[in-house]
Write an enzyme that holds these catalytic residues in place. Structure first.
Site, PDB file in Angstrom:
ATOM      1  N   ARG A 106       0.987  -1.164   0.147  1.00  0.00           N
ATOM      2  CA  ARG A 106      -0.056   0.037  -0.096  1.00  0.00           C
ATOM      3  C   ARG A 106       0.881   1.274  -0.028  1.00  0.00           C
ATOM      4  NH1 ARG A 106      -2.792  -3.094   3.456  1.00  0.00           N
ATOM      5  NH2 ARG A 106      -4.283  -4.141   2.401  1.00  0.00           N
ATOM      6  N   LYS A 112       2.973  11.602 -11.331  1.00  0.00           N
ATOM      7  CA  LYS A 112       1.883  10.543 -12.182  1.00  0.00           C
ATOM      8  C   LYS A 112       2.977   9.229 -12.428  1.00  0.00           C
ATOM      9  CE  LYS A 112      -0.497  13.996 -14.910  1.00  0.00           C
ATOM     10  NZ  LYS A 112      -0.989  14.144 -16.254  1.00  0.00           N
ATOM     11  N   THR A 126      25.766  10.168 -21.888  1.00  0.00           N
ATOM     12  CA  THR A 126      25.580   8.710 -22.342  1.00  0.00           C
ATOM     13  C   THR A 126      24.478   8.651 -23.186  1.00  0.00           C
ATOM     14  OG1 THR A 126      24.920   7.977 -20.445  1.00  0.00           O
ATOM     15  CG2 THR A 126      27.345   7.786 -20.850  1.00  0.00           C
ATOM     16  N   GLU A 131      10.409  19.115 -24.899  1.00  0.00           N
ATOM     17  CA  GLU A 131       9.620  19.295 -23.631  1.00  0.00           C
ATOM     18  C   GLU A 131      10.190  20.791 -23.005  1.00  0.00           C
ATOM     19  OE1 GLU A 131       6.832  17.976 -22.721  1.00  0.00           O
ATOM     20  OE2 GLU A 131       7.167  15.942 -23.603  1.00  0.00           O
ATOM     21  N   LYS A 181       7.636  23.381 -14.181  1.00  0.00           N
ATOM     22  CA  LYS A 181       6.712  22.126 -14.037  1.00  0.00           C
ATOM     23  C   LYS A 181       6.490  22.048 -12.799  1.00  0.00           C
ATOM     24  CE  LYS A 181       5.163  17.853 -15.096  1.00  0.00           C
ATOM     25  NZ  LYS A 181       5.356  16.541 -15.697  1.00  0.00           N
ATOM     26  N   GLU A 221      -4.315  18.189 -12.023  1.00  0.00           N
ATOM     27  CA  GLU A 221      -4.650  18.532 -13.149  1.00  0.00           C
ATOM     28  C   GLU A 221      -6.004  18.783 -13.589  1.00  0.00           C
ATOM     29  OE1 GLU A 221      -2.844  15.958 -16.402  1.00  0.00           O
ATOM     30  OE2 GLU A 221      -3.493  17.378 -17.763  1.00  0.00           O
ATOM     31  N   ARG A 277      -2.446  22.890 -15.084  1.00  0.00           N
ATOM     32  CA  ARG A 277      -1.598  21.884 -15.770  1.00  0.00           C
ATOM     33  C   ARG A 277      -1.726  21.460 -16.916  1.00  0.00           C
ATOM     34  NH1 ARG A 277       0.478  16.609 -11.891  1.00  0.00           N
ATOM     35  NH2 ARG A 277       1.877  15.948 -13.326  1.00  0.00           N
ATOM     36  N   LEU A 309      -1.953  23.410 -19.214  1.00  0.00           N
ATOM     37  CA  LEU A 309      -1.035  24.314 -20.336  1.00  0.00           C
ATOM     38  C   LEU A 309       0.181  23.492 -20.655  1.00  0.00           C
ATOM     39  CD1 LEU A 309      -0.816  27.790 -18.592  1.00  0.00           C
ATOM     40  CD2 LEU A 309      -2.371  26.873 -20.385  1.00  0.00           C
ATOM     41  N   ASN A 316       0.415  21.050 -21.714  1.00  0.00           N
ATOM     42  CA  ASN A 316      -0.010  20.122 -22.891  1.00  0.00           C
ATOM     43  C   ASN A 316       0.131  20.994 -24.381  1.00  0.00           C
ATOM     44  OD1 ASN A 316      -0.713  17.561 -22.529  1.00  0.00           O
ATOM     45  ND2 ASN A 316      -2.444  17.951 -21.749  1.00  0.00           N
ATOM     46  N   HIS A 343       0.836  18.937 -27.359  1.00  0.00           N
ATOM     47  CA  HIS A 343       0.642  17.767 -27.220  1.00  0.00           C
ATOM     48  C   HIS A 343      -0.601  17.355 -27.691  1.00  0.00           C
ATOM     49  CE1 HIS A 343       4.081  17.890 -24.562  1.00  0.00           C
ATOM     50  NE2 HIS A 343       3.730  16.707 -24.287  1.00  0.00           N
ATOM     51  N   HIS A 360       0.061  14.364 -29.816  1.00  0.00           N
ATOM     52  CA  HIS A 360      -0.368  13.107 -29.387  1.00  0.00           C
ATOM     53  C   HIS A 360      -1.235  12.418 -30.409  1.00  0.00           C
ATOM     54  CE1 HIS A 360      -0.410  13.397 -24.681  1.00  0.00           C
ATOM     55  NE2 HIS A 360       0.785  12.552 -25.143  1.00  0.00           N
ATOM     56  N   HIS A 378       8.152  10.594 -28.546  1.00  0.00           N
ATOM     57  CA  HIS A 378       6.832  11.654 -27.971  1.00  0.00           C
ATOM     58  C   HIS A 378       7.420  12.985 -28.443  1.00  0.00           C
ATOM     59  CE1 HIS A 378       4.285  13.344 -25.350  1.00  0.00           C
ATOM     60  NE2 HIS A 378       5.380  13.920 -24.691  1.00  0.00           N
TER      61      HIS A 378
HETATM   62  N1  NAD Z   1       4.805  10.460 -15.688  1.00  0.00           N
HETATM   63  C1  NAD Z   1       4.740  11.452 -16.548  1.00  0.00           C
HETATM   64  O1  NAD Z   1       4.248  12.640 -15.862  1.00  0.00           O
HETATM   65  C2  NAD Z   1       5.184  11.308 -17.696  1.00  0.00           C
HETATM   66  C3  NAD Z   1       5.517  12.236 -18.627  1.00  0.00           C
HETATM   67  C4  NAD Z   1       6.090  12.328 -19.859  1.00  0.00           C
HETATM   68  C5  NAD Z   1       6.251  10.850 -20.323  1.00  0.00           C
HETATM   69  N2  NAD Z   1       6.179   9.836 -19.480  1.00  0.00           N
HETATM   70  C6  NAD Z   1       6.518   8.321 -19.838  1.00  0.00           C
HETATM   71  O2  NAD Z   1       8.090   8.450 -19.970  1.00  0.00           O
HETATM   72  C7  NAD Z   1       8.220   7.360 -20.952  1.00  0.00           C
HETATM   73  C8  NAD Z   1       9.375   7.750 -21.936  1.00  0.00           C
HETATM   74  O3  NAD Z   1      10.575   8.073 -21.141  1.00  0.00           O
HETATM   75  P1  NAD Z   1      12.072   8.315 -21.924  1.00  0.00           P
HETATM   76  O4  NAD Z   1      11.665   9.046 -22.873  1.00  0.00           O
HETATM   77  O5  NAD Z   1      13.210   8.575 -20.832  1.00  0.00           O
HETATM   78  O6  NAD Z   1      12.184   6.742 -22.416  1.00  0.00           O
HETATM   79  P2  NAD Z   1      12.995   5.645 -21.892  1.00  0.00           P
HETATM   80  O7  NAD Z   1      12.687   5.370 -20.315  1.00  0.00           O
HETATM   81  O8  NAD Z   1      12.353   4.459 -22.647  1.00  0.00           O
HETATM   82  O9  NAD Z   1      14.491   5.734 -21.865  1.00  0.00           O
HETATM   83  C9  NAD Z   1      14.915   5.844 -23.476  1.00  0.00           C
HETATM   84  C10 NAD Z   1      16.194   5.074 -23.729  1.00  0.00           C
HETATM   85  O10 NAD Z   1      17.190   5.804 -23.167  1.00  0.00           O
HETATM   86  C11 NAD Z   1      18.047   4.960 -22.240  1.00  0.00           C
HETATM   87  N3  NAD Z   1      18.885   5.611 -21.319  1.00  0.00           N
HETATM   88  C12 NAD Z   1      18.224   6.475 -20.223  1.00  0.00           C
HETATM   89  N4  NAD Z   1      19.106   7.066 -19.619  1.00  0.00           N
HETATM   90  C13 NAD Z   1      20.289   7.094 -20.298  1.00  0.00           C
HETATM   91  C14 NAD Z   1      21.369   7.495 -20.189  1.00  0.00           C
HETATM   92  N5  NAD Z   1      21.769   8.336 -19.448  1.00  0.00           N
HETATM   93  N6  NAD Z   1      22.665   7.100 -20.925  1.00  0.00           N
HETATM   94  C15 NAD Z   1      22.276   6.308 -21.928  1.00  0.00           C
HETATM   95  N7  NAD Z   1      20.900   5.701 -22.301  1.00  0.00           N
HETATM   96  C16 NAD Z   1      20.050   6.105 -21.468  1.00  0.00           C
HETATM   97  C17 NAD Z   1      17.069   3.934 -21.961  1.00  0.00           C
HETATM   98  O11 NAD Z   1      17.631   2.641 -21.331  1.00  0.00           O
HETATM   99  C18 NAD Z   1      16.131   3.787 -23.102  1.00  0.00           C
HETATM  100  O12 NAD Z   1      16.501   3.020 -23.917  1.00  0.00           O
HETATM  101  C19 NAD Z   1       7.064   6.947 -21.561  1.00  0.00           C
HETATM  102  O13 NAD Z   1       6.569   5.815 -21.079  1.00  0.00           O
HETATM  103  C20 NAD Z   1       6.141   7.987 -21.251  1.00  0.00           C
HETATM  104  O14 NAD Z   1       4.729   7.786 -21.051  1.00  0.00           O
HETATM  105  C21 NAD Z   1       5.397   9.941 -18.199  1.00  0.00           C
HETATM  106 ZN    ZN Z   2       5.518  15.390 -23.380  1.00  0.00          ZN
END
Ligand code: NAD
Ligand code: ZN
Length: 1612
Positions: A133, A155, A185, A197, A259, A269, A273, A275, A277, A280, A284, A296
């Site tokens: 929990r 989120k 990296t 973003e 943010k 939201e 919040r 905004l 978007n 987006h 989207h 994305h």
């Molecule tokens: N919770 C929220 O408010 C929110 C907002 C926006 C997006 N998201 C979510 O985030 C996800 C996308 O996240 P993302 O773009 O970070 O993708 P991801 O987590 O898939 O990372 C992208 C790639 O980069 C690699 N990587 C990460 N850090 C690295 C580093 N420092 N060096 C080398 N490689 C690295 C990862 O292994 C992966 O292959 C989606 O699932 C999306 O829905 C959530």
């Molecule tokens: Zn986004």
């Protein structure tokens, strides 16, 4: 060095400072967490990528610090690693993690670290939210997106198969630690993704944050992509932090702060919040259609622009803001439209229609009904409301649609006033002047366009000035550096901005050398820019002592400028000014900075073009304090000194743009005022109102700075009998659409407008004259063109109909805007396609047309561009190539320079293709019963050319198919002939350009004294015609460049090679070609596996002598065009490639695979140069290559454009997964296969990257699945990388191979053909085979030596042995029927007897009546092995003759001496060679008669008596080929003497006996000057054919020859 105490910045969220930012902060974050959040167990969850990069560091730091804090009872650390990627955000992985926690006995007393990108953050956060929990968790975001977005706000979520993020919770992390050093990296694409973003947040919230992003793009990218590493832990402390790092931190922190602020004020939201978007809603929608191909952030980037355009359309947002947003997004490497190349490289041919996008928007839970909730920007950093606004579907559709429909304007629109965008010419000049000037200048009214942006970027890079924006971007503040500059640290990329390129060329000459020796300034542009001329400017500057070098094509960018301390020398500069006034302006603008003496600029070359632009430059220079003195004879003197910047400078409206609103008033009979241009304007096009509109019947009122036009009643404009528009060429398009709707001034009078002085418009964005004619034609408007302009006939408006498929704009803003003028009156609504092309000069045109000019427009989506089949109008300087495959039986028309070999090659082609031959010149003389020289003498050249053009048309009408026609060299000089060729190729005809190097032609023509020399040098003629030849042809053959020696025998051999080469080419381009030959004949085994050799040379010529060795065992040769480098500045890249193709073909019989591999596919061709790649692919087809590699990632319309002309060339659809991202078992790989298949290729090539052995097995399984069915396409499926070598061994079809002599492997992990065969043998894929020689006596035979040598060097586990038997008995049959039987040679006395033991006999063996080769072939349908009896003796003879004579030596008469078994093969060979009169001589006449009779059904053989034989020599009936089949042991002196070789002709003598080596026959022949072929040569030749039939490919001739020579030497 011990870990420094890092500097930490903090941001608070929800009332607490829980967000920490810094560089290298692992120690810090652990100390902080361990001391503030005590737990018995800590778990770090991460993904595999991060495990490799950071997990060790993390656990070590954990142990060190937990020891420090809890020396006695250190808590435990667990680590859990999951696969990377969105697929991990699933219920299954969540369950796995939970099970792991439970198994490890984790309780509520556990803290989780989520170390990774958004995937890890969302997933692990959700685990933490529900485990027991809710347990505490800490975010360690490692992607930029996670840092600025997903880790903040609480989120958390996972995906389900049906939707993204539908299951989750709000669960706030205890801490968010942002360690910016881990971004180093991160793959570039992921970093760029996150920047979307960051830009979004700044755009909605804070202009100063946005300015940081605008100005810091390069530094911010460098901080991540090219980090400085002078010390360990760089950036951890403020002392070691670089400015770039600080800037990066600043922008990330700003984004985080926004943010956090928003989340704090609206955690769940409810409003604000929303905004976040921005970008987006549409982002989207796009993502929904293209995920996962686009990321994305990439979708959001496009979404932001579309949403900003909606705001602009609604009047909330200025174009300046949209422009800034666009350029900022682009600066970080993000796309701004779906047509962006970046997008195309990811989604290929996928098209997102407006309907589909609207559909996705509709299902978005935030939307309902016909309104959508979208964030409206009202400026940079500002939004219209504190939440998204409601926008109607109609507006969204209008912005999303790629095309627009312009409807007739409502009547009774009152007077309008409109300020068009600033003049590009003035903007560009003002920028250069203010940058070079001293002091600060505020520029207003500046055009915001790609051109000005390119200029700004380049001037900044040169350090010429610094720039800032004021008044929300309305004012550009220029701080000029007074002419001081430095060499830019990277090349100046100028896109297709012509003015910028010309101006900056001279500017870069002013740049002094840097401290680093050898640094130079490079100016480059896109593919189109690389065709635009710049030579006159370079010539002038070079003559003045500057050093500028062309890096690719002569006369075009890219350029390399060598700096000199004196910059521009000065003194008299001569410049040819008849092509572009921009050259003149370029020198004028920079002239004051000449160092040695003042510049006197002398314009040469007769007429000076566009004088007004020169005057404009001079007038503007005056405003900046430099007075140019105009002297007589187009000479200007410019004083030395620097510009003094005026405090303010107002840029006037673009006069060409102003023509559109004024023309709308003219055509609709209403009034329009343009307030920022008038009679005092410096721009030529400003004369449009007075000089064009007024004579057409408009009322024009002009002040110095404004213009008002009132049109006559609609439909009453008057035509202009003749108007010279030389001073306003760009306005001719506007004039043309007005001219289309004129009425004669007097009833029944002339209703035609003739516009002249606009020839330069053929080489603008497109060939504008052709474009206007074609598009006007679609409405029903009659037009014609002449060298200098266009003629437009006036029509009743009511009679015009808008084209069904719309107006094509050729990506030319002026075409689009002109037709939108016409559309205001044409009934029904006119579709204007590719509406966004107006962005070049007037981005808000469509908005203004509706909003300010009272027009009406609606949206239309015509689907993907590739589906609009249309006629192409291209700029005539580039080849206007037709998108049609040639018809296989179309008459081949040969064009080319005199002396290129049109007649002889044409005749040869006719022979090879078995077609009649015609020659335009002969036809001319025949038809008019005169000779050409006589005709010219009597009627002159023009009359001749005119007649010649007519003859060409006549001939093509008479013989549209089945002929070969050769033309005179000058035929392309006539425009109408060129048009004939164009039409002919467009209808599927073949026009073949025969190219031979000019030096060879010169050498050849000088030798040939029968032809009079030109008055003009060959080189000049070539220079003039080259472009025309290229424009007219659709195939090109380069007569391979080995200088013909002038020694006849040598020449003959040389020509023989050229002809073999040409024959191959003809086969590809005509029906007889490749496709028909794909299947090996029944008597030949198809090699398996097959290979191709990848040539990785920058220039293949040095490798040619070794080519046979290199290509050994290969079935094709790949020319990697992307790796080629031009060896010599005088040769264009295209010519170099053409030469390479020709050289390869000349030195090897193997088919050529023509490949231009892009960087993202593992090659070197720049990813952003699609145009260059596509034009090379089209060239490849033009050169008749056998295979063309087409990357399926290319935009679909480009692929279609290439494939439309594929002809008989086989297409390889290729895709490479260089990063190893796609598993063979995945749906995505299936998707790539389907995509590849969708272009209807002949071969599919999918390449993965292996990370484990498993990948190879999966690859092999994939291949098996896709090649199981009979109709399946051949598939090349393999993995790159060392781990992937096994897949190369397993691949069956055209495996790319290397050779140890090659400079580099074309791909990592590549093996040689030998390596692969050896490996296949070891793993049991290539069983041993046994070959035999049947006969007696055979102990002396060289066959085992020859075949075993070759098997060995090919890597084949085969053995060739002797089986000596007196008769063809059971022992022979037993061997032939054995499972491991590979094949057999059969010799005397069994050649006849063996036949009855075989299953099938080939036609040839039947005709000759002897089998010398047995080939076991597996019958496809029954699976049984069939023994086929064949004969290769005749092939040995035939090919040796072919290799020693060219078709230039006619082969009319052939003689065979002797009537034994081999004589039959010899006679048959002569028959197949096409010898017209074949004779046989034998001492015993009856025997000869019997042999002759046996061929009676097939061909006639004359039997010669002794006396007849001796008479033949020296008579009219001399022989061209003589083959002796008499055993070497027999004394031939009584049979014949040297007279059989005659006296006049030099033929080929073939000896079939091989001991002794030089028989009497050969000695006599060689004394008579004949080419001689030894028995051994024939033996080897036929052995090669045998080997080819057994194993499906060429043997190792070189090694075989060496071994045979050795053996023979040993015997003698
Ligand atoms: N919770 C929220 O408010 C929110 C907002 C926006 C997006 N998201 C979510 O985030 C996800 C996308 O996240 P993302 O773009 O970070 O993708 P991801 O987590 O898939 O990372 C992208 C790639 O980069 C690699 N990587 C990460 N850090 C690295 C580093 N420092 N060096 C080398 N490689 C690295 C990862 O292994 C992966 O292959 C989606 O699932 C999306 O829905 C959530
Ligand atoms: Zn986004």
């Amino acid at each position: 060095m011990s870990h420094p105490n890092p500097h930490i910045d903090k941001v608070s969220i929800l009332g607490q400072e829980t967000i920490c930012l810094g560089f290298h902060i692992f120690d810090y974050l652990l100390r902080d967490t361990l001391s503030n959040f005590k737990a018995s167990t800590y778990v770090v969850v991460t993904d595999i990528h991060l495990q490799h990069l950071y997990l060790d560091r993390f656990t070590q730091a954990f142990h060190k610090i937990s020891q420090e804090i809890f020396p006695s009872s250190a808590p435990r650390l667990l680590t859990y690693v999951i696969p990377p990627g969105e697929e991990s955000k699933s219920r299954a992985v969540k369950a796995e993690i939970e099970d792991y926690f439970l198994a490890q006995g984790c309780t509520r007393d556990t803290l989780v670290f989520a170390m990774g990108g958004g995937v890890i953050g969302d997933l692990v956060g959700f685990v933490a939210a529900t485990f027991m929990r809710g347990i505490p968790f800490v975010q360690i975001p490692t992607t930029l997106l996670a840092m600025v977005d997903s880790s903040i706000g609480g989120k958390t979520a996972i995906d389900t198969p049906l939707a993204k993020n539908p299951i989750g919770a709000f669960w706030q992390p205890k801490r968010i630690f942002i360690d910016l050093s881990v971004l180093e990296t991160l793959p570039e694409r992921e970093f760029v993704n996150g920047m979307a973003e960051v830009i979004k947040t700044a755009a909605i919230w804070n202009e100063s944050d946005f300015v940081l992003l605008e100005n810091g793009a390069e530094a911010i990218r460098d901080a991540v992509l090219k980090p400085v590493r002078n010390v360990e832990f760089q950036g951890a402390t403020l002392e070691t932090r670089t400015t770039a790092q600080q800037l990066l931190l600043q922008v990330v922190m700003a984004s985080v702060a926004v943010k956090s602020y928003v989340v704090t004020h609206d955690e769940r939201e409810a409003g604000m919040r929303g905004l976040l978007n921005f970008g987006h809603s549409i982002g989207h929608a796009i993502e929904g259609l293209v995920t996962p191909k686009m990321l994305h952030g990439e979708c959001v980037a496009v979404g932001m622009i579309k949403e900003a355009e909606i705001a602009r359309y609604c009047g909330y947002l200025s174009q300046v803001a949209v422009g800034r947003l666009t350029r900022c997004i682009q600066a970080y490497g993000l796309p701004v439209t779906m047509e962006d190349k970046l997008v195309k490289t990811h989604i290929g041919n996928q098209y997102c229609s407006v309907d589909e996008l609207m559909q996705v928007l509709r299902v978005d839970k935030k939307n309902m009904g016909s309104q959508k909730r979208i964030v409206m920007l009202s400026g940079i950093g500002k939004t219209l409301e504190q939440k998204p606004s409601n926008i109607s579907d109609g507006i969204i559709r209008k912005v999303l649609a790629a095309s627009t429909v312009v409807h007739p304007r409502p009547v009774n629109v009152g007077p309008v006033t409109l300020s068009p965008p600033g003049s590009k010419s003035i903007s560009n000049r003002a920028l250069v002047l203010a940058a070079l000037g001293k002091g600060t200048c505020r520029l207003t009214g500046l055009l915001h366009s790609d051109d000005t942006q390119v200029m700004l970027t380049a001037l900044t890079k040169l350090g010429a000035a610094t720039f800032e924006w004021e008044n929300n971007g309305d004012t550009l503040v220029v701080h000029g550096n007074g002419g001081n500059m430095h060499i830019p640290d990277s090349e100046l990329y100028l896109g297709n901005a012509g003015t910028a390129a010309r101006f900056l060329t001279t500017v870069s000459v002013l740049v002094p050398p840097s401290d680093v020796a050898g640094q130079k300034t490079i100016l480059t542009g896109n593919a189109r820019m690389k065709q635009r001329p710049i030579a006159p400017l370079i010539d002038a500057l070079t003559a003045n002592g500057s050093e500028l070098k062309y890096l690719e094509s002569k006369g075009c960018l890219p350029l390399e400028v060598t700096p000199f301390s004196y910059g521009l020398a000065g003194g008299e500069i001569q410049l040819a000014a008849s092509i572009s006034s921009q050259y003149v302006s370029s020198i004028l603008l920079c002239a004051p900075y000449a160092t040695k003496e003042p510049v006197t600029l002398v314009l040469t070359g007769g007429q000076v073009i566009s004088q007004p632009y020169i005057d404009m430059t001079i007038a503007m220079m005056k405003s900046f304090g430099v007075a140019v003195e105009a002297l007589p004879n187009n000479t200007y003197r410019i004083p030395q000194g620097a510009y003094t910047n005026p405090a303010e400078y107002l840029v006037e409206a673009d006069a060409s743009s102003a023509t559109y609103p004024l023309a709308i008033a003219a055509i609709t009979g209403t009034t329009c005022t343009v307030p920022n241009i008038g009679s005092a304007s410096l721009q030529g096009d400003a004369g449009f109102a007075v000089n064009v509109l007024r004579p057409m019947g408009c009322t024009v009122v002009q002040t110095e700075t404004s213009t008002t036009v009132t049109g006559p009643p609609i439909g009453t404009l008057k035509p202009l009998a003749h108007i010279d528009m030389e001073t306003m060429t760009d306005a001719f398009l506007t004039a043309s659409v007005l001219a289309a709707v004129t009425q004669p001034a007097t009833p029944g009078g002339e209703n035609v407008t003739k516009i002249s002085g606009i020839a330069n418009q053929r080489v603008k964005e497109c060939n504008r004259i052709a474009a206007m004619m074609h598009e006007l034609g679609k409405f029903g408007v009659t037009t014609s063109e002449f060298d200098d302009g266009i003629i437009v006939h006036g029509h009743d408006i009511a009679s015009l109909t808008p084209p069904k498929d719309g107006v094509k704009c050729y990506d030319d803003h002026r075409v689009a805007m002109s037709f939108s003028v016409l559309a205001n009156v044409v009934p029904g609504g006119t579709i204007i396609r590719e509406k966004k092309c107006v962005e070049k000069t007037w981005p808000t045109w469509w908005d203004d047309l509706e909003g300010k000019l009272g027009g009406r427009a609606s949206d239309i989506d015509l689907g993907p561009p590739s589906e609009h089949h249309d006629y192409e109008v291209q700029s005539s300087s580039s080849s206007s190539k037709k998108g049609v495959s040639a018809k296989s039986d179309a008459t081949v028309v040969v064009i080319g320079m005199r002396g290129a070999g049109k007649t002889s090659m044409g005749q040869f082609a006719a022979k090879v293709l078995r077609r009649p031959f015609e020659d335009v010149d002969h036809y001319f003389e025949k038809t008019l019963s005169t000779t050409i020289p006589e005709f010219i003498k009597e009627h002159g050249w023009p009359a001749f050319r005119e007649q010649e053009a007519k003859m060409l048309i006549e001939l093509l009408e008479k013989h549209p198919t089945g002929y070969v026609i050769s033309c005179g060299g000058g035929i392309v000089e006539t425009a109408s002939s060129r048009e004939t060729f164009r039409k002919y190729t467009a209808e599927g005809g073949v026009v073949l350009h025969l190219v031979r190097s000019i030096s060879e032609i010169e050498a050849y023509l000088n030798k040939d004294t029968t032809r009079p020399m030109y008055g003009e040098s060959m080189r000049d003629v070539w220079a003039r015609r080259e472009g025309w030849y290229r424009e007219c042809c659709n195939y090109e053959f380069v007569v391979a460049g080995q200088q013909l020696k002038g020694i006849e025998a040598e020449d003959a051999k040389e020509w023989a090679l050229v002809e073999l080469n040409f024959e191959r080419f003809l086969k590809v381009i005509t029906k007889s070609g490749a496709k028909g030959q794909k299947r090996a004949s029944r008597a030949q085994i198809a090699a398996k596996p097959t290979f191709f050799l990848s040539l990785t040379f920058p220039d293949v010529s040095p490798a040619l002598p070794h080519l046979s060795k290199l290509a050994l065992g290969a079935d094709a040769i790949e020319l990697r065009v992307d790796l080629l480098k031009v060896p010599d500045v005088d040769v264009s890249f295209r010519d170099h490639v053409a030469q390479q193709v020709s050289l390869l073909r000349r030195h090897s019989d193997l088919p050529i695979i023509f490949t231009v591999r892009s960087v993202s596919q593992g090659g070197q061709w720049p990813d952003n140069d699609t145009q260059g790649m596509v034009s090379l692919l089209k060239d490849g087809l033009e050169w008749g290559v056998e295979y063309l590699d087409v990357e399926i990632g290319l935009p679909r319309n480009e692929i279609d454009g290439v494939l439309a002309r594929r002809g008989n060339t086989l297409i390889v659809a290729s895709w490479h997964d260089c990063q190893g991202k796609v598993a063979w078992s995945s749906e995505e790989m299936e998707g790539q296969y389907r995509l590849a298949k969708s272009i209807s290729p002949d071969v599919i090539k999918l390449i993965g990257t292996a990370k484990s052995m498993k990948d190879n097995f999966e690859c092999s399984e994939f291949a098996t699945n896709h090649t199981a069915k009979a109709g399946d396409l051949p598939l090349i499926a393999m993995n790159m990388g060392a781990q992937g070598q096994l897949s190369r061994v397993l691949n069956n079809y055209l495996t790319p191979v290397t050779h140890k002599l090659l400079p580099v492997k074309a791909a990592p992990g590549q093996l040689s053909a030998r390596d692969i065969l050896t490996a296949r043998h070891i793993v049991g894929l290539l069983p041993m085979k046994q070959f035999y020689l049947f006969g007696t006596p055979i102990s002396q035979s060289l066959s085992p030596l020859m075949h075993n040598t070759s098997f060995q060097s090919l890597g084949l586990p085969y053995n060739y042995g002797l089986h000596e038997t007196a008769s063809v008995d059971e022992s022979v049959v037993e061997r032939m029927r054995a499972a491991n039987f590979g094949g057999a040679s059969v010799t005397i006395p069994h050649k006849l007897e063996i036949m009855e033991k075989l299953d099938e006999i080939t036609e040839e063996a039947k005709a000759i009546g002897a089998v010398n080769t047995v080939v076991p072939v597996v019958d496809e349908s029954s699976g049984k092995t069939i023994l086929v009896g064949d004969n290769t003796d005749w092939l040995g003879i035939l090919y040796q003759i072919k290799r020693h004579q060219s078709s230039k030596q006619t082969v009319q008469r052939g003689l065979v001496i002797g009537a034994g078994g081999t004589s039959r093969a010899a006679l048959y060979a002569l028959h197949r060679l096409g010898v017209q009169e074949i004779s046989i001589f034998n001492r015993t006449l009856i025997k000869a008669q019997a042999v002759a009779d046996s061929f009676r059904e097939l061909f006639e053989v004359k039997v010669l008596s002794s006396s007849e034989l001796l008479k033949a020599g020296g008579s009219q009936r001399e022989f061209d080929v003589v083959v002796s089949t008499v055993p070497g042991t027999i004394d031939s002196a009584s049979m014949f003497d040297e007279s059989i070789f005659g006296t006049k002709r030099k033929g080929v003598a073939v000896e079939l006996a091989y001991t002794p080596r030089f028989t009497r026959f050969l000695k006599l022949a060689s004394q008579a000057g004949w080419a001689t072929v030894e028995g051994g040569q024939v033996l080897i030749e036929q052995g090669g054919w045998q080997a080819r039939k057994w194993v499906g490919r060429e043997w190792d001739l070189e090694s075989v020859q060496a071994q045979v020579d050795l053996a023979q030497a040993g015997r003698q």
